[in-house]
Write a protein that holds these residues in place. Sequence first.
Motif, PDB file in Angstrom:
ATOM      1  N   ASP A 112     -50.343 -17.141 -10.794  1.00  0.00           N
ATOM      2  CA  ASP A 112     -49.999 -15.817 -10.260  1.00  0.00           C
ATOM      3  C   ASP A 112     -49.121 -15.930  -9.011  1.00  0.00           C
ATOM      4  O   ASP A 112     -48.194 -15.141  -8.818  1.00  0.00           O
ATOM      5  CB  ASP A 112     -51.265 -15.019  -9.939  1.00  0.00           C
ATOM      6  N   GLU A 113     -49.426 -16.930  -8.203  1.00  0.00           N
ATOM      7  CA  GLU A 113     -48.634 -17.169  -6.996  1.00  0.00           C
ATOM      8  C   GLU A 113     -47.182 -17.498  -7.357  1.00  0.00           C
ATOM      9  O   GLU A 113     -46.246 -16.987  -6.727  1.00  0.00           O
ATOM     10  CB  GLU A 113     -49.264 -18.348  -6.245  1.00  0.00           C
ATOM     11  N   LEU A 114     -47.009 -18.330  -8.352  1.00  0.00           N
ATOM     12  CA  LEU A 114     -45.659 -18.703  -8.791  1.00  0.00           C
ATOM     13  C   LEU A 114     -44.929 -17.502  -9.388  1.00  0.00           C
ATOM     14  O   LEU A 114     -43.728 -17.306  -9.158  1.00  0.00           O
ATOM     15  CB  LEU A 114     -45.737 -19.844  -9.810  1.00  0.00           C
ATOM     16  N   ALA A 115     -45.663 -16.680 -10.135  1.00  0.00           N
ATOM     17  CA  ALA A 115     -45.066 -15.477 -10.722  1.00  0.00           C
ATOM     18  C   ALA A 115     -44.571 -14.541  -9.621  1.00  0.00           C
ATOM     19  O   ALA A 115     -43.433 -14.048  -9.660  1.00  0.00           O
ATOM     20  CB  ALA A 115     -46.085 -14.761 -11.604  1.00  0.00           C
ATOM     21  N   MET A 116     -45.400 -14.315  -8.623  1.00  0.00           N
ATOM     22  CA  MET A 116     -45.023 -13.443  -7.509  1.00  0.00           C
ATOM     23  C   MET A 116     -43.835 -14.022  -6.742  1.00  0.00           C
ATOM     24  O   MET A 116     -42.956 -13.285  -6.289  1.00  0.00           O
ATOM     25  CB  MET A 116     -46.215 -13.246  -6.558  1.00  0.00           C
ATOM     26  N   HIS A 117     -43.842 -15.338  -6.603  1.00  0.00           N
ATOM     27  CA  HIS A 117     -42.738 -16.001  -5.896  1.00  0.00           C
ATOM     28  C   HIS A 117     -41.406 -15.728  -6.604  1.00  0.00           C
ATOM     29  O   HIS A 117     -40.417 -15.354  -5.966  1.00  0.00           O
ATOM     30  CB  HIS A 117     -43.001 -17.503  -5.804  1.00  0.00           C
ATOM     31  N   LEU A 118     -41.391 -15.877  -7.904  1.00  0.00           N
ATOM     32  CA  LEU A 118     -40.160 -15.634  -8.665  1.00  0.00           C
ATOM     33  C   LEU A 118     -39.733 -14.170  -8.607  1.00  0.00           C
ATOM     34  O   LEU A 118     -38.559 -13.857  -8.456  1.00  0.00           O
ATOM     35  CB  LEU A 118     -40.361 -16.041 -10.128  1.00  0.00           C
ATOM     36  N   LEU A 119     -40.715 -13.271  -8.714  1.00  0.00           N
ATOM     37  CA  LEU A 119     -40.424 -11.841  -8.607  1.00  0.00           C
ATOM     38  C   LEU A 119     -39.786 -11.523  -7.262  1.00  0.00           C
ATOM     39  O   LEU A 119     -38.786 -10.797  -7.179  1.00  0.00           O
ATOM     40  CB  LEU A 119     -41.713 -11.023  -8.751  1.00  0.00           C
ATOM     41  N   ALA A 120     -40.373 -12.080  -6.200  1.00  0.00           N
ATOM     42  CA  ALA A 120     -39.873 -11.809  -4.844  1.00  0.00           C
ATOM     43  C   ALA A 120     -38.458 -12.362  -4.663  1.00  0.00           C
ATOM     44  O   ALA A 120     -37.590 -11.695  -4.103  1.00  0.00           O
ATOM     45  CB  ALA A 120     -40.818 -12.398  -3.802  1.00  0.00           C
ATOM     46  N   ARG A 121     -38.244 -13.584  -5.135  1.00  0.00           N
ATOM     47  CA  ARG A 121     -36.901 -14.168  -5.037  1.00  0.00           C
ATOM     48  C   ARG A 121     -35.882 -13.257  -5.712  1.00  0.00           C
ATOM     49  O   ARG A 121     -34.813 -12.978  -5.152  1.00  0.00           O
ATOM     50  CB  ARG A 121     -36.870 -15.551  -5.716  1.00  0.00           C
ATOM     51  N   SER A 122     -36.208 -12.790  -6.917  1.00  0.00           N
ATOM     52  CA  SER A 122     -35.291 -11.923  -7.653  1.00  0.00           C
ATOM     53  C   SER A 122     -35.019 -10.631  -6.897  1.00  0.00           C
ATOM     54  O   SER A 122     -33.874 -10.159  -6.835  1.00  0.00           O
ATOM     55  CB  SER A 122     -35.880 -11.564  -9.021  1.00  0.00           C
ATOM     56  N   GLN A 123     -36.071 -10.046  -6.343  1.00  0.00           N
ATOM     57  CA  GLN A 123     -35.904  -8.800  -5.597  1.00  0.00           C
ATOM     58  C   GLN A 123     -35.004  -8.992  -4.386  1.00  0.00           C
ATOM     59  O   GLN A 123     -34.143  -8.167  -4.087  1.00  0.00           O
ATOM     60  CB  GLN A 123     -37.270  -8.262  -5.142  1.00  0.00           C
ATOM     61  N   GLY A 124     -35.215 -10.086  -3.674  1.00  0.00           N
ATOM     62  CA  GLY A 124     -34.410 -10.353  -2.485  1.00  0.00           C
ATOM     63  C   GLY A 124     -32.945 -10.546  -2.840  1.00  0.00           C
ATOM     64  O   GLY A 124     -32.056 -10.025  -2.159  1.00  0.00           O
ATOM     65  N   ILE A 125     -32.711 -11.271  -3.914  1.00  0.00           N
ATOM     66  CA  ILE A 125     -31.334 -11.498  -4.362  1.00  0.00           C
ATOM     67  C   ILE A 125     -30.673 -10.163  -4.709  1.00  0.00           C
ATOM     68  O   ILE A 125     -29.544  -9.890  -4.303  1.00  0.00           O
ATOM     69  CB  ILE A 125     -31.312 -12.462  -5.575  1.00  0.00           C
ATOM     70  N   ALA A 126     -31.400  -9.317  -5.443  1.00  0.00           N
ATOM     71  CA  ALA A 126     -30.849  -8.021  -5.836  1.00  0.00           C
ATOM     72  C   ALA A 126     -30.551  -7.159  -4.608  1.00  0.00           C
ATOM     73  O   ALA A 126     -29.492  -6.524  -4.523  1.00  0.00           O
ATOM     74  CB  ALA A 126     -31.818  -7.298  -6.773  1.00  0.00           C
ATOM     75  N   THR A 127     -31.460  -7.138  -3.653  1.00  0.00           N
ATOM     76  CA  THR A 127     -31.273  -6.313  -2.454  1.00  0.00           C
ATOM     77  C   THR A 127     -30.026  -6.727  -1.681  1.00  0.00           C
ATOM     78  O   THR A 127     -29.208  -5.884  -1.300  1.00  0.00           O
ATOM     79  CB  THR A 127     -32.499  -6.407  -1.520  1.00  0.00           C
ATOM     80  N   LEU A 128     -29.858  -8.034  -1.465  1.00  0.00           N
ATOM     81  CA  LEU A 128     -28.703  -8.495  -0.685  1.00  0.00           C
ATOM     82  C   LEU A 128     -27.394  -8.406  -1.467  1.00  0.00           C
ATOM     83  O   LEU A 128     -26.350  -8.068  -0.903  1.00  0.00           O
ATOM     84  CB  LEU A 128     -28.931  -9.908  -0.172  1.00  0.00           C
ATOM     85  N   ALA A 129     -27.446  -8.708  -2.772  1.00  0.00           N
ATOM     86  CA  ALA A 129     -26.239  -8.584  -3.591  1.00  0.00           C
ATOM     87  C   ALA A 129     -25.759  -7.139  -3.579  1.00  0.00           C
ATOM     88  O   ALA A 129     -24.558  -6.858  -3.546  1.00  0.00           O
ATOM     89  CB  ALA A 129     -26.518  -9.035  -5.021  1.00  0.00           C
ATOM     90  N   ASN A 130     -26.717  -6.208  -3.577  1.00  0.00           N
ATOM     91  CA  ASN A 130     -26.403  -4.785  -3.532  1.00  0.00           C
ATOM     92  C   ASN A 130     -25.841  -4.382  -2.163  1.00  0.00           C
ATOM     93  O   ASN A 130     -24.813  -3.715  -2.089  1.00  0.00           O
ATOM     94  CB  ASN A 130     -27.691  -4.004  -3.844  1.00  0.00           C
ATOM     95  N   ALA A 131     -26.504  -4.823  -1.112  1.00  0.00           N
ATOM     96  CA  ALA A 131     -26.049  -4.468   0.243  1.00  0.00           C
ATOM     97  C   ALA A 131     -24.635  -4.989   0.498  1.00  0.00           C
ATOM     98  O   ALA A 131     -23.775  -4.259   0.990  1.00  0.00           O
ATOM     99  CB  ALA A 131     -27.016  -5.028   1.286  1.00  0.00           C
ATOM    100  N   PHE A 132     -24.400  -6.257   0.140  1.00  0.00           N
ATOM    101  CA  PHE A 132     -23.094  -6.863   0.412  1.00  0.00           C
ATOM    102  C   PHE A 132     -22.114  -6.731  -0.758  1.00  0.00           C
ATOM    103  O   PHE A 132     -20.989  -7.239  -0.675  1.00  0.00           O
ATOM    104  CB  PHE A 132     -23.266  -8.346   0.783  1.00  0.00           C
ATOM    105  N   HIS A 133     -22.555  -6.107  -1.843  1.00  0.00           N
ATOM    106  CA  HIS A 133     -21.725  -5.967  -3.053  1.00  0.00           C
ATOM    107  C   HIS A 133     -21.115  -7.323  -3.425  1.00  0.00           C
ATOM    108  O   HIS A 133     -19.894  -7.458  -3.541  1.00  0.00           O
ATOM    109  CB  HIS A 133     -20.645  -4.905  -2.836  1.00  0.00           C
ATOM    110  N   ASP A 134     -22.002  -8.294  -3.575  1.00  0.00           N
ATOM    111  CA  ASP A 134     -21.584  -9.688  -3.732  1.00  0.00           C
ATOM    112  C   ASP A 134     -22.182 -10.306  -4.997  1.00  0.00           C
ATOM    113  O   ASP A 134     -23.374 -10.582  -5.067  1.00  0.00           O
ATOM    114  CB  ASP A 134     -22.032 -10.474  -2.485  1.00  0.00           C
ATOM    115  N   GLU A 135     -21.329 -10.500  -6.007  1.00  0.00           N
ATOM    116  CA  GLU A 135     -21.778 -11.100  -7.267  1.00  0.00           C
ATOM    117  C   GLU A 135     -21.955 -12.614  -7.155  1.00  0.00           C
ATOM    118  O   GLU A 135     -22.848 -13.191  -7.767  1.00  0.00           O
ATOM    119  CB  GLU A 135     -20.749 -10.840  -8.374  1.00  0.00           C
ATOM    120  N   LYS A 136     -21.077 -13.211  -6.389  1.00  0.00           N
ATOM    121  CA  LYS A 136     -21.062 -14.673  -6.282  1.00  0.00           C
ATOM    122  C   LYS A 136     -22.398 -15.177  -5.720  1.00  0.00           C
ATOM    123  O   LYS A 136     -22.895 -16.229  -6.123  1.00  0.00           O
ATOM    124  CB  LYS A 136     -19.908 -15.098  -5.354  1.00  0.00           C
TER     125      LYS A 136
END
Lengths: 192, 192
Positions: free
Chosen positions: A148-172
């Motif tokens: 469960d810890e690993l699952a949450m870790h992956l979910l959180a990583r994905s969320q963080g990536i999406a948030t910053l990619a959205n804020a900076f409009h950065d696909e790379k």
Amino acid sequence: MVDTKENIREKIITVADDLFYRNGYVQTSFSTISEAVGISRGNFYYHFKTKDEILDAVINRRMGNVQRMLDQWETEGKKPEDRIRCFINILLMNKVKIKQFGCPIGTLSTELVKLEHESQEEANKLFTLIRGWLRDQFIALGKKKEADELAMHLLARSQGIATLANAFHDEKFIKNEVKQMNEWLESTIKKQ
Amino acid sequence: MVDTKENIREKIITVADDLFYRNGYVQTSFSTISEAVGISRGNFYYHFKTKDEILDAVINRRMGNVQRMLDQWETEGKKPEDRIRCFINILLMNKVKIKQFGCPIGTLSTELVKLEHESQEEANKLFTLIRGWLRDQFIALGKKKEADELAMHLLARSQGIATLANAFHDEKFIKNEVKQMNEWLESTIKKQ
DNA sequence: GTCTATATTAAGATAGAC
DNA sequence: GTCTATCTTAATATAGAC
């Protein structure tokens, strides 16, 4: 397709789903939805009595979509690590939309919390569904204790990536982080 | 403190800052702010002509707060790795509020993107300020080539943790992930 | 500089004709 | 089942008295 009552209901949900994603729940008015669907505002209330009802229908629709996606990954990926890779790669598949509008699950959750909306928990089920599925994959990898810890870790990583990619409009940035997440998965599997 | 024009202006910004964080920008009305400050709605417009003006003032205030925080970390942490640890630990320091309302920078950014608000870029400067500071710390650690990438990675991890801790209202998850982020920092420093 | 009163707009929602 | 017309509420914003 014939315009039966059910079809129009489905069309409303599809349109609302998209508008909630692009502009947010609060920003999306009855006028906006009915205009996009091509029916009058008055007629709209024949299909949905309140805005909350549409939200619940949209969440329900998304639940179905997520479930179908997970089912497909079960078929696509033979080994659990391949299935987890399917999850990681969805960031790449949807990179254009994520850059523009963020993660549909994460941004809805964030909005509903601020609204103190009663459907918060319902919307969280989208997270929970994926969390449980990821956990199952890690269990299949023999990581029962930390699954469960690993699952949450992956979910959180994905969320963080999406948030910053959205804020900076950065696909790379998405590409870069996905690569790192795959490396993290490799080394996590190898441990012990 | 005397109620000078400046003092009341400052009070409005402080109150608006808090309300934007707790309830979001759209949800916070002039009535809500003026009521919380203790002045009439009409009087309010003497201090701020539009809601957008308040937003810019709030962002400006937050910029000052973040800058002061970074300055303090420069003093607190002798070595760059200690300074980075200050950044990581802020998740722990603010865990109660993050659980309740998410990250103030991340949730504002997410909201402004959906609003297609013109102050999006202004709000992003909060991210950019921290990103640049983190990058400087990694450069000081001799990681000049990957400095910005590492800075973005840490920012994204923090955002993801805040989003999920907020969605699931889970403080324990923050503790767990902070521990892992510190371990990641250790191994990153050691590399090469 | 602070107030009350009011204009304006847009939202969610309902009533009733067709 | 779809429409127009309308109600109600709440928001941003302004005018003008004190």
